[in-house]
Design a protein around this motif. Structure first.
Motif, PDB file in Angstrom:
ATOM      1  N   UNK A 191       0.829  -1.201   0.000  1.00  0.00           N
ATOM      2  CA  UNK A 191       0.000   0.000   0.000  1.00  0.00           C
ATOM      3  C   UNK A 191       0.869   1.259   0.000  1.00  0.00           C
ATOM      4  N   UNK A 192       0.528   2.205  -0.863  1.00  0.00           N
ATOM      5  CA  UNK A 192       1.233   3.486  -0.931  1.00  0.00           C
ATOM      6  C   UNK A 192       0.407   4.471  -0.098  1.00  0.00           C
ATOM      7  N   UNK A 193       0.730   4.564   1.188  1.00  0.00           N
ATOM      8  CA  UNK A 193      -0.080   5.330   2.134  1.00  0.00           C
ATOM      9  C   UNK A 193       0.530   6.693   2.465  1.00  0.00           C
ATOM     10  N   UNK A 194       1.177   7.304   1.506  1.00  0.00           N
ATOM     11  CA  UNK A 194       1.737   8.639   1.701  1.00  0.00           C
ATOM     12  C   UNK A 194       0.630   9.669   1.501  1.00  0.00           C
ATOM     13  N   UNK A 195       0.527  10.676   2.378  1.00  0.00           N
ATOM     14  CA  UNK A 195      -0.556  11.657   2.247  1.00  0.00           C
ATOM     15  C   UNK A 195      -0.653  12.279   0.857  1.00  0.00           C
TER      16      UNK A 195
END
Length: 89
Positions: A70-74
């Motif tokens: 998962x790319x969970x960067x804001x």
């Protein structure tokens, strides 16, 4: 995606839990990508199809999953207000 991982993941901004995006949600995002109208929260155009994603349970933000990660960067989140035809969750 591992259920234990899903249980601890949340939006890094709102802290809202996430769930896997449905096929119809992914299709709506990919239509917008095809039309060239989808952008990340950081203002970058999204040009690659989304095969897997997580979406906040309130349906406001999509986060891509690339190679199972998962790319969970804001700044990488995708606001769903851009998707006029997003199906109701």
């Amino acid at each position: 995606m591992d259920k234990r991982l899903l249980d601890i993941l949340c939006c890094p901004v709102s802290k809202t839990p996430v769930r896997p995006a449905s096929r119809t949600e992914l299709e709506a995002a990919n239509r917008a990508i095809g039309a060239g109208t989808l952008q990340t929260v950081g203002g970058q155009a999204v040009t690659a199809r989304i095969e897997e994603a997580l979406i906040t349970v309130d349906g406001k933000v999509i986060y891509r999953v690339e190679d199972g990660i998962p790319v969970m960067l804001p700044e990488e989140g995708i606001g769903t207000l851009q998707l006029g035809d997003l199906p109701a969750a």
